[in-house]
Design an enzyme around this catalytic site. Structure first.
Site, PDB file in Angstrom:
ATOM      1  N   GLY A  63       0.780  -1.231   0.000  1.00 14.47           N
ATOM      2  CA  GLY A  63       0.000   0.000   0.000  1.00 14.47           C
ATOM      3  C   GLY A  63       0.812   1.281   0.000  1.00 14.47           C
ATOM      4  O   GLY A  63       0.249   2.362   0.121  1.00 14.47           O
ATOM      5  N   GLY A 102      29.247 -12.228  32.002  1.00 14.49           N
ATOM      6  CA  GLY A 102      28.072 -11.534  32.533  1.00 14.49           C
ATOM      7  C   GLY A 102      27.956 -10.236  31.753  1.00 14.49           C
ATOM      8  O   GLY A 102      28.480  -9.204  32.142  1.00 14.49           O
ATOM      9  N   THR A 103      27.282 -10.316  30.617  1.00 14.44           N
ATOM     10  CA  THR A 103      27.357  -9.187  29.681  1.00 14.44           C
ATOM     11  C   THR A 103      26.518  -7.988  30.094  1.00 14.44           C
ATOM     12  O   THR A 103      26.583  -6.959  29.439  1.00 14.44           O
ATOM     13  CB  THR A 103      26.975  -9.622  28.256  1.00 14.44           C
ATOM     14  OG1 THR A 103      25.796 -10.432  28.345  1.00 14.44           O
ATOM     15  CG2 THR A 103      28.089 -10.405  27.617  1.00 14.44           C
ATOM     16  N   GLU A 113      32.918 -10.278  34.173  1.00 15.78           N
ATOM     17  CA  GLU A 113      32.055  -9.097  34.037  1.00 15.78           C
ATOM     18  C   GLU A 113      32.792  -7.825  34.434  1.00 15.78           C
ATOM     19  O   GLU A 113      32.203  -6.755  34.521  1.00 15.78           O
ATOM     20  CB  GLU A 113      30.799  -9.280  34.897  1.00 15.78           C
ATOM     21  CG  GLU A 113      31.104  -9.661  36.321  1.00 15.78           C
ATOM     22  CD  GLU A 113      29.869 -10.102  37.118  1.00 15.78           C
ATOM     23  OE1 GLU A 113      28.772  -9.654  36.787  1.00 15.78           O
ATOM     24  OE2 GLU A 113      30.037 -10.887  38.063  1.00 15.78           O
ATOM     25  N   HIS A 147      14.440  -4.279  40.122  1.00 18.80           N
ATOM     26  CA  HIS A 147      13.935  -5.461  40.823  1.00 18.80           C
ATOM     27  C   HIS A 147      12.690  -5.996  40.132  1.00 18.80           C
ATOM     28  O   HIS A 147      12.578  -7.183  39.826  1.00 18.80           O
ATOM     29  CB  HIS A 147      13.639  -5.080  42.275  1.00 18.80           C
ATOM     30  CG  HIS A 147      13.068  -6.206  43.086  1.00 18.80           C
ATOM     31  ND1 HIS A 147      11.710  -6.346  43.285  1.00 18.80           N
ATOM     32  CD2 HIS A 147      13.658  -7.245  43.706  1.00 18.80           C
ATOM     33  CE1 HIS A 147      11.498  -7.427  44.017  1.00 18.80           C
ATOM     34  NE2 HIS A 147      12.669  -7.987  44.292  1.00 18.80           N
ATOM     35  N   ASP A 199      26.754  -6.563  33.345  1.00 21.06           N
ATOM     36  CA  ASP A 199      27.778  -5.765  34.026  1.00 21.06           C
ATOM     37  C   ASP A 199      28.948  -5.445  33.104  1.00 21.06           C
ATOM     38  O   ASP A 199      29.504  -4.351  33.144  1.00 21.06           O
ATOM     39  CB  ASP A 199      28.287  -6.496  35.274  1.00 21.06           C
ATOM     40  CG  ASP A 199      27.389  -6.218  36.476  1.00 21.06           C
ATOM     41  OD1 ASP A 199      26.760  -5.145  36.493  1.00 21.06           O
ATOM     42  OD2 ASP A 199      27.293  -7.074  37.370  1.00 21.06           O
TER      43      ASP A 199
HETATM   44  P1  ADP Z   1      -0.251  -3.848  -5.174  1.00 19.77           P
HETATM   45  O1  ADP Z   1       1.212  -4.012  -5.010  1.00 19.77           O
HETATM   46  O2  ADP Z   1      -0.821  -2.733  -4.399  1.00 19.77           O
HETATM   47  O3  ADP Z   1      -0.975  -5.133  -5.035  1.00 19.77           O
HETATM   48  P2  ADP Z   1      -0.448  -4.257  -7.995  1.00 19.77           P
HETATM   49  O4  ADP Z   1       0.525  -3.652  -8.923  1.00 19.77           O
HETATM   50  O5  ADP Z   1      -0.262  -5.677  -7.698  1.00 19.77           O
HETATM   51  O6  ADP Z   1      -0.463  -3.377  -6.676  1.00 19.77           O
HETATM   52  O7  ADP Z   1      -1.860  -4.017  -8.643  1.00 19.77           O
HETATM   53  C1  ADP Z   1      -3.042  -3.659  -7.986  1.00 19.77           C
HETATM   54  C2  ADP Z   1      -4.171  -4.532  -8.455  1.00 19.77           C
HETATM   55  O8  ADP Z   1      -4.341  -4.446  -9.872  1.00 19.77           O
HETATM   56  C3  ADP Z   1      -3.972  -5.993  -8.155  1.00 19.77           C
HETATM   57  O9  ADP Z   1      -5.191  -6.560  -7.806  1.00 19.77           O
HETATM   58  C4  ADP Z   1      -3.498  -6.556  -9.453  1.00 19.77           C
HETATM   59  O10 ADP Z   1      -3.780  -7.911  -9.572  1.00 19.77           O
HETATM   60  C5  ADP Z   1      -4.269  -5.716 -10.475  1.00 19.77           C
HETATM   61  N1  ADP Z   1      -3.531  -5.617 -11.719  1.00 19.77           N
HETATM   62  C6  ADP Z   1      -2.297  -5.140 -11.888  1.00 19.77           C
HETATM   63  N2  ADP Z   1      -1.911  -5.235 -13.173  1.00 19.77           N
HETATM   64  C7  ADP Z   1      -2.924  -5.796 -13.848  1.00 19.77           C
HETATM   65  C8  ADP Z   1      -3.123  -6.193 -15.190  1.00 19.77           C
HETATM   66  N3  ADP Z   1      -2.181  -6.028 -16.104  1.00 19.77           N
HETATM   67  N4  ADP Z   1      -4.288  -6.749 -15.509  1.00 19.77           N
HETATM   68  C9  ADP Z   1      -5.250  -6.922 -14.587  1.00 19.77           C
HETATM   69  N5  ADP Z   1      -5.143  -6.575 -13.311  1.00 19.77           N
HETATM   70  C10 ADP Z   1      -3.977  -6.027 -12.919  1.00 19.77           C
HETATM   71 MG    MG Z   2      26.833  -9.139  37.393  1.00 22.50          MG
END
Ligand code: ADP
Ligand code: MG
Ligand code: MG
Length: 933
Positions: free
Chosen positions: A106, A819-820, A798, A459, A822
């Protein structure tokens, strides 16, 4: 100069070179080359990204030579697919996908359906005869392109789109007809022009180059930079992102099309069953984005009976090839399956363990591979209750993660209360400013311990760890008022009985009960660790002081006790008064009398431990801490003395009260005389019992002693062997207890290997001194029992001087144990508690020190000292047994180092033993990769 290659087709890229091609790109190449149905495409390398980011400021656009290679690759793609990029008659559409060497879910973006413009849209509609489908592609492109390359807001697009759905009175995207989707495209195009000041680019190569550039730039975007920082992804691990250009396949072409994600095995349990979700008539991220509720993968068998077997086949081909559980993305276009991504699945520890053992049994991987695929630290998850990752809870305060695991309970502010509540079956958390030996019963009663002062060796921390109970220490945000039985945390007042949750793994404190997950020591883990033991050269022992801890150590597979601290045995409630008597004694004779009473206790402890370990080595350290630690503090005593004095005066005042009253008001006197008599009689008894001389007097004596024992710097003061030499009776008692326990255990038919370990030694002369007691007492005991006792004599190392004199020390020491804790304090001249509370966090944050050296062994400094020590010591005694018993002995990186310098064993807290066993095997298996300095 060799010309750089910027672009690799999926057919030629090296599937092993993730650094150059990114994880996603490398796997797309690999899958293509083993004949899996990957849509054609190519990868632009991470080096191209770095070169792009390196360009002089002011130079806009892709490097011309890169743009040219991309054009050539596109031409190649056109040939392969029989489509044309920007050709209305049969348009080639592609996705532009980021992907670095490490997956950063993401963090960077993907654009789908690139290559559509007003003309290709019209052409594609003619070709497919499906207006709805094509406008669905176009509206996605405009939104993705707008947000990724021009940072337009998703909300603005979604607002328009949701408005349309409302107008049409539909809930799902798929219910929108062609007309509505066309309207969406028109409005999106207007929005694009309004926000960017220019119309949506119609030239597909302009689209493509801008998209590639924006993926490159996203590598240095705040989101990605923060992510790398958070997850400690260094340049060595991933540098720059690759860009994957991939021919589009369409999961949104109707009800014979779909898109989905799947795992080759269940990533939550590790069970060998296909796991995943899909959505009919959908594209790209629809599954993850939760646009509609996806269906579980098993239903695909019914929905698409023609394709499902293909998918099953893909599942097995991927696992057979990668020999690792895979997390894959697929798309079905008109009953034809395509694979768009695969990577090693992220799983929890339980799933890793199960799949490791299963895959060995299935013949898919070797035992060695099974071991190497599990990171030792991961096992931590299995050994303590932990917070349910799905639980949402707000952190109330943050302290030091002093003893791992999570626990919830009602707050109590003293140990007695903890005990009485626990007896009633309540779960409690003991909350104190700091804890003392007197609080020990509270530890037994509590689920966890929270203190506002003290570090990771306070402690509270040490005791909690030895018991395997969660502890957060040094949580300075908590102001405790134990008289009022309340605490103020970040402005919130909490009272006794209020529920809190502490997480000793992170140091977090939460209000109320946060759900936890219980640990389980699964059968498969035992199997795996046995494989580990066959490989490792380092032995793994445990630090354990009590029979309970020793049996835990045994259960976790420790092959011995590397450190048994004897002071803990003194701290128990029935023994502490005798210990205090011993300390307060004025003459050696009095002291011996007290010690004589302690001897049976110690002997019983040792016997129990010998019995549990039955012949495995048990390394017992003679008394180490300064003895004033067994006495109350001076302030506490003065306070008590004052209070007792006041009470005495009050009692005396009460005694004359009836007479005074009689004189002042005889009538009142008559009315109360009976009651007064009762009270006064009670008080007299109290006085006779507690206040008559000895009580206050003995406290005063103790106070004097405490004052005389006070030290400016106890860490460097009268402790360890120094104490053993100035009070020989103490060590003599301990040595006798060890040897007699051994003799009695042998007599009962058992086996023993006791090792007597002397702490804080700095010169051979000290060792000689103690050694003399040992030989003398051993002579006595052997005569008394008529048994030969196979014991070893050695020392903890130590003190820096001991390192420098290791050659001499090894003349007498049959083993040494670093005794790492101390030794690290001594090497850095840091006192641990001050360092951890005051400046170490900042040092780590600023990168002045890479790690807290008390957690991770400082290989460069302390480690070097250890190497020199071992070199000299083994010159004197080549077969010298060498171990480490500091906490770092349970840390995988430190264990690697210990293996490398040919230590005999590491010793760590019982719960870390499984981690250390796996780490020791890793150390052996990966020894070639290890570079020192
Ligand atoms: P992420 O790393 O966020 O998963 P991706 O590059 O894998 O991003 O792509 C996001 C989505 O798009 C995924 O579900 C992937 O399978 C789909 N996707 C990417 N390229 C293609 C493609 N050439 N044809 C169909 N779906 C694709
Ligand atoms: Mg000690
Ligand atoms: Mg993906």
């Amino acid at each position: 100069m060799e010309s750089t290659k910027y672009v690799y087709s999926f057919k030629e890229g090296d599937g092993k070179n993730k650094k150059l091609l990114g994880g996603k790109g490398a796997n797309l190449c690999e899958m293509t080359q083993i004949g899996l149905p990957v849509p054609p495409g190519f990868v632009i390398t991470t080096e191209t990204c770095l070169a792009y980011l390196d360009q002089k400021k002011g130079k806009e656009g892709l490097q011309p030579e890169v743009a040219e290679e991309i054009r050539n690759a596109m031409a190649q793609l056109e040939k392969e697919t029989g489509k044309g990029f920007g050709d209305p008659a049969n348009p080639l559409l592609v996705s532009v996908r980021s992907g670095a060497a490490m997956s950063m879910p993401g963090m960077m973006d993907t654009i789908l359906n690139l290559g559509l413009n007003d003309e290709t849209v019209a052409g594609f509609i003619r070709l497919t005869n499906d207006e709805r489908f094509v406008y669905d592609l176009y509206r996605r492109l405009i939104q993705l392109f707008g947000t990724v390359t021009f940072h337009m807001k998703d909300e603005d697009f979604n607002h328009i789109f949701n408005g349309l759905k409302k107008e049409q009175g539909v809930r799902e995207d798929v219910e929108l007809d062609a007309g509505s989707l066309k309207a969406a495209c028109d409005r999106f195009l207007d929005l694009f022009k309004e926000k960017t000041g220019a119309p949506f680019p119609q030239d597909p190569y302009v689209q493509l180059n801008l998209a590639v550039e924006s993926v490159f730039k996203s590598w240095m975007g705040k989101r990605a930079v923060d992510y790398r920082k958070e997850f400690k992804i260094t340049k060595e691990m991933a540098n720059g992102t690759a860009v994957n250009i991939c021919t589009m396949v369409y999961g949104n072409m109707g009800n014979d099309s779909a898109t989905g994600v799947a795992f080759t095995r269940d990533p939550a349990t590790g069970e060998n069953r296909f796991f995943g979700e899909y959505m009919i008539n959908a594209q790209g991220e629809d599954v993850v984005a939760g646009i509609r509720t996806p269906k579980p993968i098993r239903e695909l068998r019914k929905d698409m009976p023609n394709v499902y077997p293909e998918l099953e086949k893909l599942r097995h081909t991927l696992e057979d090839h990668y020999r690792e559980v895979q997390d894959l993305e697929f798309t079905i276009e008109k009953d034809k399956l395509y694979c768009l991504q695969t990577r090693n699945a992220k799983m929890n520890a339980a799933a890793f363990i199960k799949t490791s053992v299963d895959m060995v049994n299935e013949g898919l991987i070797s035992e060695v591979e099974a071991l190497l695929r599990i990171q030792p630290d991961m096992l931590e998850q299995l050994l303590h209750p932990r917070l349910d990752p799905d639980a949402k809870a707000e952190v109330l305060a943050h302290g030091l993660p002093a003893s791992p695991g999570a626990a919830s309970g009602k707050m109590v502010f003293d140990a007695d209360r903890a005990e009485s509540k626990a007896k009633l079956g309540e779960k409690v958390i003991l909350v104190r400013e700091e804890t003392k030996p007197d609080d020990i019963h509270g530890f037994f009663a509590a689920q966890g311990i929270l203190t506002s002062r003290g570090g990771k060796t306070s402690h509270a921390a040490v005791v909690a760890r030895s018991m395997g109970k969660p502890c957060v220490s040094g949580c300075e945000a908590i102001v405790i008022n134990d008289l009022n039985r309340e605490a103020v945390i970040s402005g919130v007042t909490l009272r006794e009985g209020d529920m809190i949750t502490i997480d000793g793994t992170t140091g977090n404190v939460y209000m109320d009960k946060v759900p936890t997950i219980e640990p389980e020591f699964v059968e498969d883990l035992l199997v795996l660790l046995e494989w580990a033991d066959e490989i490792s050269e380092l032995q793994v022992m445990a630090n354990a002081d009590t029979p309970e801890a020793v049996s835990k150590a045994k259960k976790y597979g420790a092959v011995g006790i590397g450190l048994c601290r004897t002071e803990r045995m003194f701290n128990q409630p029935e023994r502490l008064p005798v210990v205090q008597e011993m300390i307060l004694a004025d003459t050696p004779k009095e002291r011996e009398a007290a010690l004589d009473r302690l001897l049976p206790f110690q002997k019983e402890d040792f016997k129990e431990i010998f019995r549990l370990m039955d012949g495995d080595p048990v390394t017992i350290r003679l008394l180490d801490p300064p003895i004033h630690e067994f006495l109350p503090s001076a302030e506490e005593l003065s306070d008590e003395i004052d209070k007792l004095g006041e009470l005495k005066q009050t009692v005396e005042g009460m005694a004359v009260l009836p007479d005074t009253l009689k004189m002042l008001d005889p009538e009142l006197h008559d009315r109360y005389t009976v009651n007064l008599d009762v009270i006064i009689k009670g008080l007299e008894e109290l006085k006779a019992k507690h206040l008559a001389g000895p009580m206050i007097e003995s406290k005063e004596i103790m106070l004097k002693k405490v004052k005389s024992l006070a030290e400016i710097n106890p860490m460097l003061g009268h402790r360890g062997v120094r104490l053993g030499i100035t009070y020989p009776e103490i060590y003599a008692m301990q040595i006798r207890a060890i040897l007699e326990a051994a003799a009695e255990h042998i007599r009962e038919g058992g086996r023993v290997s006791p090792e007597i370990m002397i702490p804080q030694v700095c010169t051979l002369e000290e060792l000689k001194w103690v050694h003399r007691y040992v030989t003398r007492i051993n002579g006595d005991v052997e005569k008394k029992y008529q048994i030969k006792i196979p014991y070893k004599f050695g020392t903890m190392v130590e003190v820096v001087r001991a390192c420098m004199r290791a050659g001499r020390i090894a003349e007498l020491a049959e083993f040494i144990s670093f005794g790492t804790n101390d030794l690290t304090q001594a090497t850095f001249s840091f006192s641990r508690e001050d360092a951890e509370n005051k400046f170490l966090p900042l040092y780590e944050e600023r990168g002045i020190l890479q790690h807290n050296p008390f957690d991770v062994l400082d290989i460069k400094g302390v480690g070097r000292l250890m190497r020199i020590t071992m070199e000299w010591a083994r010159k004197t005694r080549p077969d010298l047994k060498v171990g480490i018993c500091g906490e770092q002995g349970g840390h995988p990186e430190s264990i690697r180092f210990c293996h490398h310098i040919k230590m005999t064993y590491v010793s760590c807290s019982p719960p870390r033993v499984p981690i250390a066993r796996l780490a020791a095997a890793h150390a052996k298996l990966r020894e070639k990769e290890f570079v020192l300095d």
